[in-house]
Design an enzyme around this catalytic site. Structure first.
Site, PDB file in Angstrom:
ATOM      1  N   GLY A  77       0.788  -1.221   0.010  1.00 30.90           N
ATOM      2  CA  GLY A  77       0.110   0.085  -0.013  1.00 30.90           C
ATOM      3  C   GLY A  77       0.921   1.284  -0.109  1.00 30.90           C
ATOM      4  O   GLY A  77       0.238   2.255   0.327  1.00 30.90           O
ATOM      5  N   ASN A 131       1.543   3.161  -2.482  1.00 27.65           N
ATOM      6  CA  ASN A 131       0.861   3.904  -3.609  1.00 27.65           C
ATOM      7  C   ASN A 131      -0.577   4.613  -2.788  1.00 27.65           C
ATOM      8  O   ASN A 131      -0.768   5.683  -2.889  1.00 27.65           O
ATOM      9  CB  ASN A 131       0.342   3.289  -4.878  1.00 27.65           C
ATOM     10  N   ARG A 164     -13.861 -16.565 -10.204  1.00 25.08           N
ATOM     11  CA  ARG A 164     -13.579 -15.077 -10.502  1.00 25.08           C
ATOM     12  C   ARG A 164     -14.715 -14.126 -10.683  1.00 25.08           C
ATOM     13  O   ARG A 164     -14.926 -13.222 -10.092  1.00 25.08           O
ATOM     14  CB  ARG A 164     -12.673 -15.102 -11.768  1.00 25.08           C
ATOM     15  N   LEU A 187      -9.187  -8.933 -13.771  1.00 27.17           N
ATOM     16  CA  LEU A 187     -10.514  -8.539 -13.627  1.00 27.17           C
ATOM     17  C   LEU A 187     -11.428  -9.191 -14.689  1.00 27.17           C
ATOM     18  O   LEU A 187     -10.838  -9.140 -16.061  1.00 27.17           O
ATOM     19  CB  LEU A 187     -10.478  -7.205 -13.603  1.00 27.17           C
ATOM     20  N   ASN A 201      -5.346   2.212 -12.991  1.00 31.60           N
ATOM     21  CA  ASN A 201      -4.408   1.406 -12.452  1.00 31.60           C
ATOM     22  C   ASN A 201      -2.740   2.071 -12.686  1.00 31.60           C
ATOM     23  O   ASN A 201      -2.635   2.765 -13.483  1.00 31.60           O
ATOM     24  CB  ASN A 201      -4.427   0.022 -13.200  1.00 31.60           C
ATOM     25  N   HIS A 232       1.119   0.654 -13.370  1.00 34.69           N
ATOM     26  CA  HIS A 232       1.631  -0.537 -13.699  1.00 34.69           C
ATOM     27  C   HIS A 232       3.230  -0.106 -13.952  1.00 34.69           C
ATOM     28  O   HIS A 232       3.359   0.827 -14.497  1.00 34.69           O
ATOM     29  CB  HIS A 232       1.266  -1.174 -15.016  1.00 34.69           C
ATOM     30  N   SER A 263       3.662   3.648 -15.385  1.00 36.06           N
ATOM     31  CA  SER A 263       2.539   4.179 -15.995  1.00 36.06           C
ATOM     32  C   SER A 263       1.358   4.027 -15.362  1.00 36.06           C
ATOM     33  O   SER A 263       1.159   3.203 -14.440  1.00 36.06           O
ATOM     34  CB  SER A 263       2.101   3.507 -17.381  1.00 36.06           C
ATOM     35  N   THR A 296      -9.132  -1.165 -18.847  1.00 32.49           N
ATOM     36  CA  THR A 296     -10.077  -1.816 -19.667  1.00 32.49           C
ATOM     37  C   THR A 296      -9.941  -3.155 -19.768  1.00 32.49           C
ATOM     38  O   THR A 296      -9.241  -3.734 -18.718  1.00 32.49           O
ATOM     39  CB  THR A 296      -9.800  -1.329 -21.221  1.00 32.49           C
ATOM     40  N   LEU A 332      -5.595  -6.552 -20.088  1.00 34.89           N
ATOM     41  CA  LEU A 332      -4.821  -6.541 -18.715  1.00 34.89           C
ATOM     42  C   LEU A 332      -3.476  -5.407 -19.155  1.00 34.89           C
ATOM     43  O   LEU A 332      -2.980  -5.900 -20.029  1.00 34.89           O
ATOM     44  CB  LEU A 332      -4.157  -7.706 -18.624  1.00 34.89           C
ATOM     45  N   ASP A 333      -3.490  -4.434 -18.331  1.00 32.39           N
ATOM     46  CA  ASP A 333      -2.387  -3.535 -18.410  1.00 32.39           C
ATOM     47  C   ASP A 333      -2.538  -2.976 -19.791  1.00 32.39           C
ATOM     48  O   ASP A 333      -1.317  -2.338 -20.321  1.00 32.39           O
ATOM     49  CB  ASP A 333      -1.000  -4.155 -18.314  1.00 32.39           C
ATOM     50  N   GLN A 348       8.935   7.312  -8.098  1.00 34.55           N
ATOM     51  CA  GLN A 348       8.216   7.897  -9.347  1.00 34.55           C
ATOM     52  C   GLN A 348       6.600   7.782  -9.110  1.00 34.55           C
ATOM     53  O   GLN A 348       5.880   8.326  -9.420  1.00 34.55           O
ATOM     54  CB  GLN A 348       8.613   7.592 -10.756  1.00 34.55           C
TER      55      GLN A 348
HETATM   56  C1  GRF Z   1       3.631  -1.266  -7.390  1.00 37.04           C
HETATM   57  O1  GRF Z   1       4.856  -1.331  -7.834  1.00 37.04           O
HETATM   58  C2  GRF Z   1       2.692  -0.881  -8.612  1.00 37.04           C
HETATM   59  O2  GRF Z   1       3.381  -0.420  -9.725  1.00 37.04           O
HETATM   60  C3  GRF Z   1       2.165  -2.349  -8.892  1.00 37.04           C
HETATM   61  O3  GRF Z   1       2.061  -2.906  -7.832  1.00 37.04           O
HETATM   62  C4  GRF Z   1       3.079  -2.339  -6.893  1.00 37.04           C
HETATM   63  C5  GRF Z   1       2.040  -1.894  -5.538  1.00 37.04           C
HETATM   64  O4  GRF Z   1       2.895  -1.420  -4.647  1.00 37.04           O
HETATM   65  N1  GRF Z   1       0.927  -2.177  -9.700  1.00 37.04           N
HETATM   66  P1  GRF Z   1       2.120  -0.824  -3.215  1.00 37.04           P
HETATM   67  O5  GRF Z   1       1.325  -1.921  -2.694  1.00 37.04           O
HETATM   68  O6  GRF Z   1       1.397   0.340  -3.701  1.00 37.04           O
HETATM   69  O7  GRF Z   1       3.342  -0.581  -2.257  1.00 37.04           O
END
Ligand code: GRF
Length: 225
Positions: free
Chosen positions: A21, A23, A74, A102, A116, A118, A145, A150, A153-154, A182
Site C-alpha cells: 500500500g 501508493n 472469478r 478482472l 491502475n 503498472h 505508467s 479496460t 490487462l495493462d 516515481q
Molecule cells: C507497485 O509497484 C505498482 O506499480 C504495482 O504494484 C505495486 C504496488 O505497491 N501495480 P504498493 O502496494 O502500492 O506498495
C-alpha cells in the site's frame, strides 16, 4: 483555501489493494497535505492483514477485506466486489497494487472511472516481473505508467508515465526502488487531474485538458536518480 472551496463536494475514491500500500500512502499523504481534493471513502483488500490495511486504518479510512479464496469463481468474486465498492458510491476506483485479473463485466462497469498503476513504460512489459524483464531486454530506460483500466490487462489508455534510467549496476530490486519513487509522484497527480475534471477517457483514448494524448500519455522525466 476559501471556505467555499474547502466545503466543495470532494470526489469519492475507493482504493483496492493487495499488499504494502505504498501508493495508497502517497494518496493519503496527498489528501493530508491539502494537495488532493478527494475523499478516500474506503480501502478494500483481497488479502487479509496486509500493510496497506494498517496504513488506511491509521488514516481513519474504513477498510474491508474481501478474500478471493472464499469465492467459487472469478465472476462470483467480482460481482461481490462491485457490490461492495458501489455501496460507497465512488466517482473513481483506484487500483493500487491490486493483484487480481478482472472480469470484463467488472472492467466494463467502471470504464472511464477506474485507474491502475503498472511498473513499466506501457505498452512495454505488460504483466509481471517488469523490472527484471527491462534489465534482461537491455533497456536504457524503464519506468511506470498510470492508465485507465479496460478489459485488456495493462492495456488501457495511458495517462502519465515517468521514465527512469536503467543503471549498469542495477538489479530488479534497485530498479524497482527507483521506479516506486516515481509511482508515488505520478499516481497522486493523475488522481488529482481526474478529481479536477481535467482527465477523462474519450473513445478509448486519454483526454487531458481537452487534448487527446499520444499512446504513451503525458511524459515525466525523473531527473533525480
Ligand atoms: C507497485 O509497484 C505498482 O506499480 C504495482 O504494484 C505495486 C504496488 O505497491 N501495480 P504498493 O502496494 O502500492 O506498495
Amino acid at each position: 483555501m476559501s471556505q467555499a472551496a474547502s466545503q466543495a463536494v470532494k470526489l469519492r475514491v475507493v482504493v483496492l489493494i493487495s499488499g504494502s500500500g505504498s501508493n495508497l500512502q502517497a494518496l493519503i499523504d496527498g489528501v493530508a497535505g491539502g494537495d488532493l481534493p478527494i475523499e478516500i471513502a474506503a480501502v478494500i483488500s483481497n488479502r487479509p492483514e496486509v500493510m496497506g490495511l494498517t496504513r488506511a486504518s491509521k488514516a481513519g479510512i474504513p477498510t474491508l477485506v474481501l478474500d478471493h479464496k472464499n469465492f467459487a469463481s472469478r465472476e462470483a468474486f467480482d460481482i461481490e466486489l462491485m457490490r461492495t465498492i458501489d455501496a460507497y458510491t465512488p466517482g473513481l476506483v483506484v487500483l493500487a497494487g491490486f493483484m487480481r485479473i478482472l472480469t470484463p463485466a467488472f472492467t466494463e462497469h467502471y470504464l472511464g472511472r477506474m485507474l491502475n498503476i503498472h511498473p513499466s513504460l506501457l505498452p512495454k512489459f505488460q504483466g509481471l516481473h517488469t523490472h527484471q524483464r527491462a534489465i534482461d531486454a537491455g533497456e536504457t530506460h524503464h519506468g511506470v505508467s498510470v492508465h485507465f483500466v479496460t478489459a485488456e490487462l495493462d492495456g488501457g489508455p495511458v495517462i502519465v508515465q515517468a521514465r527512469v534510467p536503467v543503471l549498469s549496476n542495477d538489479d530488479a530490486g534497485l530498479l524497482a526502488k527507483r521506479v516506486q519513487k516515481q509511482e508515488h509522484v505520478i499516481y497522486p497527480l493523475a488522481v488529482k487531474w481526474f478529481a479536477e475534471g481535467k482527465l477523462k477517457m474519450t473513445n478509448g483514448k486519454t483526454e487531458l485538458d481537452g487534448e487527446l494524448l499520444a499512446e504513451n500519455g503525458y511524459q515525466i522525466e525523473a531527473n533525480d536518480i
